[in-house]
Motif scaffolding. Structure first.
Motif, PDB file in Angstrom:
ATOM      1  N   VAL A  51      16.415  12.898   4.665  1.00  0.00           N
ATOM      2  CA  VAL A  51      15.127  13.585   4.585  1.00  0.00           C
ATOM      3  C   VAL A  51      14.619  13.455   3.153  1.00  0.00           C
ATOM      4  O   VAL A  51      15.358  13.700   2.195  1.00  0.00           O
ATOM      5  N   VAL A  52      13.351  13.049   3.032  1.00  0.00           N
ATOM      6  CA  VAL A  52      12.720  12.828   1.737  1.00  0.00           C
ATOM      7  C   VAL A  52      11.419  13.617   1.695  1.00  0.00           C
ATOM      8  O   VAL A  52      10.619  13.542   2.629  1.00  0.00           O
ATOM      9  N   ASP A  53      11.204  14.351   0.629  1.00  0.00           N
ATOM     10  CA  ASP A  53       9.936  15.045   0.436  1.00  0.00           C
ATOM     11  C   ASP A  53       8.844  14.017   0.163  1.00  0.00           C
ATOM     12  O   ASP A  53       9.094  13.001  -0.495  1.00  0.00           O
ATOM     13  N   GLN A  54       7.641  14.269   0.642  1.00  0.00           N
ATOM     14  CA  GLN A  54       6.547  13.304   0.495  1.00  0.00           C
ATOM     15  C   GLN A  54       6.240  12.993  -0.963  1.00  0.00           C
ATOM     16  O   GLN A  54       5.744  11.929  -1.284  1.00  0.00           O
ATOM     17  N   SER A  55       6.571  13.888  -1.879  1.00  0.00           N
ATOM     18  CA  SER A  55       6.288  13.638  -3.296  1.00  0.00           C
ATOM     19  C   SER A  55       7.143  12.500  -3.870  1.00  0.00           C
ATOM     20  O   SER A  55       6.768  11.888  -4.864  1.00  0.00           O
ATOM     21  N   TYR A  56       8.275  12.183  -3.263  1.00  0.00           N
ATOM     22  CA  TYR A  56       9.112  11.071  -3.705  1.00  0.00           C
ATOM     23  C   TYR A  56       8.572   9.717  -3.241  1.00  0.00           C
ATOM     24  O   TYR A  56       9.088   8.674  -3.617  1.00  0.00           O
ATOM     25  N   MET A  57       7.548   9.730  -2.411  1.00  0.00           N
ATOM     26  CA  MET A  57       7.086   8.501  -1.772  1.00  0.00           C
ATOM     27  C   MET A  57       5.879   7.862  -2.441  1.00  0.00           C
ATOM     28  O   MET A  57       5.412   6.829  -1.982  1.00  0.00           O
ATOM     29  N   ASN A  58       5.362   8.413  -3.530  1.00  0.00           N
ATOM     30  CA  ASN A  58       4.129   7.914  -4.144  1.00  0.00           C
ATOM     31  C   ASN A  58       4.180   6.414  -4.450  1.00  0.00           C
ATOM     32  O   ASN A  58       3.283   5.666  -4.044  1.00  0.00           O
ATOM     33  N   ASP A  59       5.187   5.966  -5.185  1.00  0.00           N
ATOM     34  CA  ASP A  59       5.286   4.547  -5.551  1.00  0.00           C
ATOM     35  C   ASP A  59       5.463   3.660  -4.321  1.00  0.00           C
ATOM     36  O   ASP A  59       4.887   2.575  -4.228  1.00  0.00           O
ATOM     37  N   PHE A  60       6.280   4.122  -3.389  1.00  0.00           N
ATOM     38  CA  PHE A  60       6.513   3.369  -2.157  1.00  0.00           C
ATOM     39  C   PHE A  60       5.207   3.196  -1.380  1.00  0.00           C
ATOM     40  O   PHE A  60       4.881   2.087  -0.932  1.00  0.00           O
ATOM     41  N   ILE A  61       4.436   4.268  -1.252  1.00  0.00           N
ATOM     42  CA  ILE A  61       3.168   4.211  -0.523  1.00  0.00           C
ATOM     43  C   ILE A  61       2.202   3.253  -1.210  1.00  0.00           C
ATOM     44  O   ILE A  61       1.528   2.446  -0.550  1.00  0.00           O
ATOM     45  N   GLN A  62       2.123   3.302  -2.525  1.00  0.00           N
ATOM     46  CA  GLN A  62       1.243   2.374  -3.253  1.00  0.00           C
ATOM     47  C   GLN A  62       1.643   0.930  -2.996  1.00  0.00           C
ATOM     48  O   GLN A  62       0.795   0.071  -2.782  1.00  0.00           O
ATOM     49  N   SER A  63       2.940   0.642  -3.025  1.00  0.00           N
ATOM     50  CA  SER A  63       3.383  -0.743  -2.838  1.00  0.00           C
ATOM     51  C   SER A  63       3.143  -1.226  -1.409  1.00  0.00           C
ATOM     52  O   SER A  63       2.673  -2.342  -1.206  1.00  0.00           O
ATOM     53  N   ILE A  64       3.441  -0.392  -0.403  1.00  0.00           N
ATOM     54  CA  ILE A  64       3.243  -0.873   0.974  1.00  0.00           C
ATOM     55  C   ILE A  64       1.766  -0.905   1.351  1.00  0.00           C
ATOM     56  O   ILE A  64       1.376  -1.647   2.249  1.00  0.00           O
ATOM     57  N   SER A  65       0.940  -0.128   0.659  1.00  0.00           N
ATOM     58  CA  SER A  65      -0.507  -0.163   0.916  1.00  0.00           C
ATOM     59  C   SER A  65      -1.093  -1.516   0.536  1.00  0.00           C
ATOM     60  O   SER A  65      -2.119  -1.935   1.084  1.00  0.00           O
ATOM     61  N   SER A  66      -0.464  -2.193  -0.406  1.00  0.00           N
ATOM     62  CA  SER A  66      -0.981  -3.486  -0.860  1.00  0.00           C
ATOM     63  C   SER A  66      -0.273  -4.671  -0.195  1.00  0.00           C
ATOM     64  O   SER A  66      -0.426  -5.811  -0.624  1.00  0.00           O
ATOM     65  N   PHE A  67       0.484  -4.412   0.877  1.00  0.00           N
ATOM     66  CA  PHE A  67       1.189  -5.485   1.581  1.00  0.00           C
ATOM     67  C   PHE A  67       0.184  -6.478   2.163  1.00  0.00           C
ATOM     68  O   PHE A  67      -0.750  -6.086   2.855  1.00  0.00           O
ATOM     69  N   GLU A  68       0.378  -7.746   1.869  1.00  0.00           N
ATOM     70  CA  GLU A  68      -0.451  -8.827   2.414  1.00  0.00           C
ATOM     71  C   GLU A  68       0.460  -9.855   3.066  1.00  0.00           C
ATOM     72  O   GLU A  68       1.328 -10.432   2.407  1.00  0.00           O
ATOM     73  N   ILE A  69       0.258 -10.121   4.343  1.00  0.00           N
ATOM     74  CA  ILE A  69       1.095 -11.062   5.075  1.00  0.00           C
ATOM     75  C   ILE A  69       1.055 -12.456   4.437  1.00  0.00           C
ATOM     76  O   ILE A  69       2.054 -13.168   4.429  1.00  0.00           O
ATOM     77  N   GLU A  70      -0.098 -12.839   3.862  1.00  0.00           N
ATOM     78  CA  GLU A  70      -0.236 -14.170   3.274  1.00  0.00           C
ATOM     79  C   GLU A  70       0.750 -14.402   2.135  1.00  0.00           C
ATOM     80  O   GLU A  70       1.126 -15.539   1.854  1.00  0.00           O
ATOM     81  N   ASN A  71       1.195 -13.330   1.480  1.00  0.00           N
ATOM     82  CA  ASN A  71       2.168 -13.458   0.397  1.00  0.00           C
ATOM     83  C   ASN A  71       3.585 -13.648   0.892  1.00  0.00           C
ATOM     84  O   ASN A  71       4.502 -13.832   0.086  1.00  0.00           O
ATOM     85  N   HIS A  72       3.777 -13.602   2.198  1.00  0.00           N
ATOM     86  CA  HIS A  72       5.124 -13.667   2.759  1.00  0.00           C
ATOM     87  C   HIS A  72       5.254 -14.745   3.829  1.00  0.00           C
ATOM     88  O   HIS A  72       6.166 -14.677   4.657  1.00  0.00           O
TER      89      HIS A  72
END
Length: 140
Positions: free
Chosen positions: A117-138
């Motif tokens: 279990v993770v509090d949502q406040s620990y997820m800020n960096d993770f959310i920023q990184s997955i928000s910028s996921f682009e399939i073309e880069n992979h």
């Protein structure tokens, strides 16, 4: 790019993400592999998930939506075949339960089921990184 969620004693990382351009040419679902690493004070495991690109994009998008709204819900990515591995994020009351089942392919080929279990406040960096996921880069 690596997509990492860190908490003091737990981390989950999605990396070595590769989807296959050749699938586009035959008008098939774009399949690929995603490397996953789980670490905690209690255990560690690494594995590969074989998934379709649309499922993985939906998985990340759903996590972002859950984090933005903090409404109860879940996001899951699982293999459509194979070892029935999966990773699931479940949102409830500002907390995210992260659970899954993996076959550890790097170490001793054992199955691991986990739940943290993770509090949502620990997820800020993770959310920023997955928000910028682009399939073309992979694509490869």
């Amino acid at each position: 790019m690596d997509y990492v969620l860190n908490r003091d004693d737990f981390s989950i990382m999605f990396y070595d993400i590769n989807f296959y351009k050749s699938d586009i040419k035959i008008d098939a679902p774009i399949s690929g592999t995603i490397r996953i690493s789980i670490k905690s004070d209690k255990y560690a495991a690494k594995s590969y998930l074989d998934v379709y690109h649309k499922d993985f994009i939906s998985f990340f998008n759903n996590i972002v939506d859950l984090w933005n709204s903090l409404k109860p819900g879940k996001s899951i990515i699982k293999e459509p075949y194979g070892y029935e591995q999966y990773i699931e994020f479940i949102c409830s009351n500002g907390k995210f339960k992260i659970k899954g089942k993996l076959l550890d392919v790097d170490f001793q080929n054992f199955r691991i089921e986990f739940e943290e279990v993770v509090d949502q406040s620990y997820m800020n960096d993770f959310i920023q990184s997955i928000s910028s996921f682009e399939i073309e880069n992979h694509l490869k």
